[in-house]
Design a protein around this motif. Structure first.
Motif, short mmCIF file in Angstrom:
data_model
loop_
_atom_site.label_atom_id
_atom_site.label_comp_id
_atom_site.label_asym_id
_atom_site.label_seq_id
_atom_site.Cartn_x
_atom_site.Cartn_y
_atom_site.Cartn_z
N GLY A 91 7.09 10.74 1.21
CA GLY A 91 7.64 11.33 -0.01
C GLY A 91 6.57 12.07 -0.81
N ARG A 92 5.34 11.61 -0.82
CA ARG A 92 4.26 12.24 -1.57
C ARG A 92 3.31 13.01 -0.66
N ARG A 93 3.66 13.07 0.64
CA ARG A 93 2.85 13.79 1.62
C ARG A 93 1.39 13.32 1.61
N GLU A 94 1.22 12.04 1.53
CA GLU A 94 -0.12 11.48 1.58
C GLU A 94 -0.21 10.53 2.77
N GLN A 95 -1.44 10.36 3.27
CA GLN A 95 -1.65 9.50 4.45
C GLN A 95 -2.95 8.70 4.28
N TRP A 96 -2.82 7.41 4.51
CA TRP A 96 -4.01 6.55 4.48
C TRP A 96 -4.41 6.24 5.92
N ARG A 97 -5.74 6.27 6.17
CA ARG A 97 -6.24 5.92 7.48
C ARG A 97 -7.32 4.86 7.35
N SER A 98 -7.40 4.01 8.34
CA SER A 98 -8.41 2.94 8.31
C SER A 98 -9.78 3.53 8.50
N ALA A 99 -10.79 2.79 8.01
CA ALA A 99 -12.18 3.26 8.13
C ALA A 99 -12.60 3.41 9.57
N SER A 100 -11.94 2.70 10.49
CA SER A 100 -12.31 2.79 11.91
C SER A 100 -12.02 4.16 12.52
N SER A 101 -11.17 4.96 11.85
CA SER A 101 -10.81 6.27 12.40
C SER A 101 -11.74 7.37 11.95
N VAL A 102 -12.82 7.03 11.23
CA VAL A 102 -13.78 8.05 10.80
C VAL A 102 -14.44 8.65 12.05
N GLY A 103 -14.43 9.98 12.11
CA GLY A 103 -15.01 10.67 13.27
C GLY A 103 -14.09 10.74 14.46
N VAL A 104 -12.91 10.17 14.33
CA VAL A 104 -11.94 10.18 15.43
C VAL A 104 -10.63 10.73 14.89
N GLN A 105 -9.92 11.41 15.72
CA GLN A 105 -8.63 11.96 15.30
C GLN A 105 -7.52 11.38 16.19
N PRO A 106 -7.18 10.13 15.96
CA PRO A 106 -6.10 9.52 16.76
C PRO A 106 -4.76 10.20 16.46
N PRO A 107 -3.87 10.28 17.42
CA PRO A 107 -2.57 10.94 17.21
C PRO A 107 -1.56 10.00 16.53
N PHE A 108 -1.78 9.75 15.23
CA PHE A 108 -0.87 8.86 14.50
C PHE A 108 0.51 9.50 14.38
N ARG A 109 1.52 8.67 14.40
CA ARG A 109 2.88 9.15 14.17
C ARG A 109 3.18 9.03 12.68
N ASP A 110 3.67 10.13 12.07
CA ASP A 110 3.94 10.11 10.62
C ASP A 110 5.39 10.37 10.29
N THR A 111 6.24 10.45 11.31
CA THR A 111 7.68 10.61 11.06
C THR A 111 8.43 9.59 11.90
N LEU A 112 9.32 8.85 11.24
CA LEU A 112 10.09 7.83 11.94
C LEU A 112 11.23 7.42 11.05
N GLU A 113 12.35 7.08 11.60
CA GLU A 113 13.50 6.67 10.80
C GLU A 113 13.27 5.27 10.24
N THR A 114 13.82 5.02 9.08
CA THR A 114 13.63 3.74 8.39
C THR A 114 14.14 2.59 9.25
N GLY A 115 13.30 1.55 9.33
CA GLY A 115 13.67 0.35 10.09
C GLY A 115 13.40 0.44 11.58
N GLN A 116 12.95 1.59 12.08
CA GLN A 116 12.72 1.76 13.52
C GLN A 116 11.33 1.26 13.88
N LEU A 117 11.26 0.47 14.97
CA LEU A 117 9.99 -0.02 15.52
C LEU A 117 9.82 0.61 16.89
N ARG A 118 8.70 1.29 17.09
CA ARG A 118 8.52 2.07 18.31
C ARG A 118 7.19 1.73 18.97
N THR A 119 7.25 1.39 20.27
CA THR A 119 6.02 1.18 21.06
C THR A 119 5.95 2.26 22.11
#
Length: 443
Positions: A91-119
């Motif tokens: 909603g605010r177009r903001e994203q938090w990332r863990s400190a472990s991802s510094v220097g790395v660009q993991p392909p995080f998923r940022d869109t998903l329907e509410t209540g959906q769990l995906r592996t």
């Protein structure tokens, strides 16, 4: 038989192929099961990390995401640790990332329907990640915040764990397979030892070093060794019979030949001497040929149905003695069969019935039946009977010189019965004449 054919080699090859197939199938199944279990454990760990993020995440009154500096998982605070986390506030177009991802660009998923769990497994260039994403609406202020939590773990750790297990698994399975093959070789050596002993004994029998197979063998081989000993014994009996016949002929023919040589000095009695001695030599030859050709007891002869054989002999003798008007009666079950050489049956019964027909006045009775494990045969006639039951079984002895014959038939029958380990008795018949009673044991 194919040169080099080896039962031991065939068994070893078959056992090795079955063992390799079984170990390979079992190893692959265990390896796959372990890989699935490890993958499930890693996803369970990722799910726990998502729960951790949900417990630490906060949304302020304006809907902004607020995260603490320490999350309770050291790997999320260590750059390049292989475990990476992200929370996207769509909603605010903001994203938090863990400190472990510094220097790395993991392909995080940022869109998903509410209540959906995906592996899933995500790829980023040469790297691949085990990913678990979960979307939730976080109630804060007048409008709920839509959060997408994404946790990724470098798949190299999973692959390393699976590879270590696979190396250990195949090392143990390979070692077990080698031990099992060695055990099978030893078992085959032990199990096939009786066959090698039998082969060695047969070679010694062939070389004349021993008379028969003497060792004790397992049940599966005892029948074979017994039959081989029977064949060896029968062959030796046959050879002995031929040697005895030749020896007897050489000895018995000396006298007729000597008589003929002396008759040459008296031309007047030469024809009569030649006739008598030629007939005598013919009798001797016939008797010894009959003894030599006797098959003897054998467990390998096919069963012979006796009724048809007796019927053929009766028909033949009915024509030969048609002038006497004899009545031949047969009492033999149609299904009575016995393991005996068919030639021996014709020789034995032909001589017995011919002898009975010579002496009978009106009738001849033949009976045959099974008595337990023995065959019983009786031939009766209504003639004068036997005056001397001992000498009549000797060669050239006849009960009455006035009756045509050579005194050979009963002697041949006696030899045949003896060759079958049987017993011949000369008795008084219920018809008033002679009875020949024969008992033959099972071969």
């Amino acid at each position: 038989m194919t040169p080099g054919y080896s039962l031991r080699a065939r068994l070893l090859l078959g056992a090795a192929l079955v063992l390799v197939f079984f170990i390979a199938a079992a190893g692959i199944a265990v390896q796959r099961a372990h890989a699935d279990s490890v993958r499930a454990a890693h996803y369970a760990s990722l799910h726990g990390t998502v729960d951790l993020l949900l417990s630490r995440a906060e949304v302020d009154a304006s809907g902004a995401l607020v995260m603490p500096t320490a999350l309770g998982n050291a790997r999320l605070s260590l750059p390049g640790s292989g475990l990476y986390a992200s929370i996207a506030n769509t909603g605010r177009r903001e994203q938090w990332r863990s400190a472990s991802s510094v220097g790395v660009q993991p392909p995080f998923r940022d869109t998903l329907e509410t209540g959906q769990l995906r592996t899933e497994t995500l790829q980023d260039g040469e790297r691949s990640y085990l990913a678990l994403s979960y979307a939730v609406n976080w109630q804060a202020g007048p409008r709920p915040a839509h959060l997408v939590l994404s946790v990724l773990e470098d798949e190299s750790e999973y692959r390393h764990e699976v590879a270590v297990f696979a190396r250990t698994l195949w090392a143990w399975l390979g070692s077990a397979g080698v031990l099992l093959l060695v055990a099978q070789v030893l078992l085959l050596q032990w199990g096939l030892a009786p066959l090698r002993r039998v082969a060695g004994e047969i070679r010694r029998v062939e070389a004349g070093e021993q008379a028969k197979i003497e060792g004790r063998y397992p049940t599966e081989l005892s029948g074979l060794t017994d039959n081989l000993n029977t064949l060896i014994q029968q062959e030796r009996v046959r050879q002995t019979r031929y040697k005895e016949a030749l020896s007897y002929l050489a000895h018995s023919l000396k006298t007729p030949l000597a008589v003929l040589r002396s008759a040459l000095q008296e031309p007047a009695r030469l024809p009569e001497a030649v006739t008598q001695q030629v007939r005598r030599m013919d009798d001797i030859v016939q008797h010894q040929l009959g003894r030599a050709a006797a098959g003897g007891a054998t467990r390998f002869a096919p069963p012979v149905t006796l009724a048809p054989v007796l019927e053929r002999i009766r028909e033949a003798l009915s024509k030969v003695y048609a002038d006497k008007g004899l009545e031949f009666r047969l009492d033999c079950p149609t299904d009575l069969a016995w393991r005996i050489d068919q030639g021996d049956v014709f020789e034995m019964m032909g001589n017995l019935l011919d002898n009975a027909a010579k002496w009978a006045r009106q009738q001849v009775l033949v009976r045959a039946w099974r008595e337990g494990e023995r065959l019983r045969i009786q031939v009766d006639d209504d003639g004068p009977g036997f005056s001397d039951t001992h000498s009549v079984l000797q060669l050239h002895v006849r009960g009455d010189e006035r009756v045509p014959g050579h005194g050979v038939g009963l002697a041949v029958v006696n030899d045949l019965v003896a060759s079958h380990r049987g017993e011949l008795k000369l008795l008084r018949s219920g018809l008033g004449g002679a009875r020949v009673d024969i008992t033959l044991p099972a071969p």
